[in-house]
Enzyme design. Structure first.
Site, short mmCIF file in Angstrom:
data_model
loop_
_atom_site.label_atom_id
_atom_site.label_comp_id
_atom_site.label_asym_id
_atom_site.label_seq_id
_atom_site.Cartn_x
_atom_site.Cartn_y
_atom_site.Cartn_z
N PHE A 1 0.85 -1.20 0.00
CA PHE A 1 0.00 0.00 0.00
C PHE A 1 0.88 1.25 0.00
O PHE A 1 0.83 2.08 0.90
CB PHE A 1 -0.95 -0.03 1.20
CG PHE A 1 -2.20 0.80 1.01
CD1 PHE A 1 -3.02 0.61 -0.09
CD2 PHE A 1 -2.54 1.79 1.94
CE1 PHE A 1 -4.17 1.37 -0.27
CE2 PHE A 1 -3.69 2.55 1.78
CZ PHE A 1 -4.51 2.34 0.67
N LYS B 1 6.47 -5.60 -12.65
CA LYS B 1 6.94 -6.18 -13.91
C LYS B 1 7.46 -7.61 -13.72
O LYS B 1 7.33 -8.43 -14.63
CB LYS B 1 8.11 -5.33 -14.47
CG LYS B 1 7.68 -3.95 -14.94
CD LYS B 1 8.85 -3.18 -15.51
CE LYS B 1 9.58 -2.35 -14.50
NZ LYS B 1 8.91 -1.13 -14.05
N GLY C 1 11.61 12.99 -9.96
CA GLY C 1 10.94 11.74 -9.57
C GLY C 1 10.77 10.75 -10.71
O GLY C 1 10.07 9.75 -10.55
N LYS D 1 10.41 -4.65 -19.85
CA LYS D 1 9.18 -4.30 -20.59
C LYS D 1 9.18 -4.99 -21.97
O LYS D 1 8.13 -5.44 -22.44
CB LYS D 1 9.06 -2.78 -20.71
CG LYS D 1 8.79 -2.14 -19.34
CD LYS D 1 8.95 -0.64 -19.36
CE LYS D 1 8.71 -0.04 -17.97
NZ LYS D 1 9.17 1.36 -17.84
N1 HSE Z 1 11.84 4.72 -13.79
C1 HSE Z 1 10.88 4.28 -14.78
C2 HSE Z 1 10.97 5.26 -15.97
C3 HSE Z 1 9.50 4.26 -14.18
O1 HSE Z 1 11.77 6.18 -15.92
O2 HSE Z 1 10.27 5.09 -16.96
C4 HSE Z 1 8.51 3.39 -14.90
O3 HSE Z 1 8.88 2.02 -14.96
#
Ligand code: HSE
Length: 349
Positions: free
Chosen positions: A10, A129, A210, A228
């Site tokens: 969470f 993932k 971020g 991915k």
């Molecule tokens: N750190 C990853 C990015 C976040 O920059 O795309 C998403 O997986």
């Protein structure tokens, strides 16, 4: 119709989804006959609460914000202290929202959470993932055998529907190639370097905004994009490729001179994940590629992600949008839950 939900983990993404449930409550009921009732929240750091009739999530979120511990929430008949596996096994949830902090190299604990849920006839939605990149075949067959739902839209491009759109809307096409900018941090760094920033300064900015992880190794070495690519191969090309078998080169060695030289030739560097099917054989790679400036993928800048599907009938189709963000990733779980609800409605009608 009521869907009983247990959150396993969470953090920011789970809390974003909980807030969407509260904000969208009326619309979800009216448009999709979806009435999510959160019966459990279990987090290894924040504690664990369960009530078979449902928790008051506004109060849960308030208590968490004020005290940092879920177990300060009170309700008659509340069970506290269950770990994640106990919550999955013993709660009356139909749907597990698996959003734990998971080690992507091992896929754990998310793989065990998915497996336990399926073995107990419960559906799962996740943004982790690891389970999809590393254990897709095992988990997908188990979910199918048990007749439960497994959603993982947010694992690639968060709330931008990179997985479901090709399967549903592009159905009937043979997709020969998929190429994409699947990591926001590296794309941000490359486009900042095009403006003259050094690699290090651009990386620090990406961290401050971020986009990058605290340890950005997985971003800049291309590992995040490689997971991915494995997911895209597993799910869209029906070909399991182990993530470590995908050729992977990141952007750590890129210099401002390389980026400037490319611009002088009207070209741009982009970190591309490429999955190609030739005579039934699927191959994948992740590496910086030099694109003509008028290539649609070269036009994608900043932390934005994009994916291009080379389809035999519709031709190339490109999808672009956010690849990260708390609300976007929380929303990806909502798309999965709405899809679950629609499928459930179809099987019952
Ligand atoms: N750190 C990853 C990015 C976040 O920059 O795309 C998403 O997986």
């Amino acid at each position: 119709m009521t869907t009983k939900i247990a959150f396993i983990g969470f953090g920011g993404v789970g809390q974003a989804l909980a807030k969407l449930f509260i904000q969208q409550q009326e619309d979800l009921k009216k448009k999709y006959d979806l009435d999510p009732v959160v019966v459990a929240v279990s987090d290894v750091m924040k504690g664990s609460i369960y009530h078979p009739d449902g928790l008051n999530m506004e109060q849960v979120l308030d208590v968490l914000e004020e005290t940092g511990n879920l177990e300060n929430y009170s309700q008659e008949g509340l069970t506290t202290g269950w770990n994640s596996i106990e919550t999955i096994k013993h709660s009356n949830a139909d749907m597990i929202v698996e959003v734990t902090f998971t080690d992507v190299k091992t896929g754990q604990p998310a793989i065990d959470h998915c497996r336990t849920a399926f073995e107990n006839n419960k559906s799962v939605v996740t943004t982790n993932k690891g389970p999809v990149a590393l254990a897709y075949n095992e988990l997908a067959s188990l979910a199918k055998e048990k007749g439960v739902f497994w959603g993982f839209e947010g694992t690639v491009m968060s709330g931008t529907p990179a997985l479901r759109m090709p399967v549903t809307t592009l159905a009937g096409n043979d997709i020969k190639e998929i190429k994409g900018i699947l990591n926001g941090t590296t794309n941000y760094i490359l486009t900042e370097m095009e403006k003259g920033q050094t690699y290090q300064a651009a990386l620090e900015k990406a961290q401050a905004l971020g986009y990058a992880e605290a340890d950005p190794t997985s971003d800049v070495e291309g590992y995040d994009a490689r997971y991915k690519a494995a997911i895209l191969s597993n799910y869209l090309m029906d070909t399991p490729i182990a993530a470590e078998d995908i050729y992977c080169k990141g952007i750590r060695d890129m210099t401002v001179d390389m980026v400037k030289d490319a611009l002088a030739e009207n070209k741009k560097w982009r970190l591309l994940a490429r999955i190609t099917k030739t005579n039934g054989i699927v191959e994948a790679s992740v590496k910086p590629e030099l694109l003509d400036a008028d290539d649609p993928l070269a036009g994608v800048s900043g932390a934005t992600n994009a994916i291009l599907y080379e389809c035999d009938m519709s031709g190339p189709i490109m999808l672009t949008g956010a690849g990260a963000g708390l609300i976007e990733t929380g929303y990806s779980l909502l798309i999965d839950i709405i899809t679950f609800r629609r499928q459930h409605a179809l099987t019952k009608s």
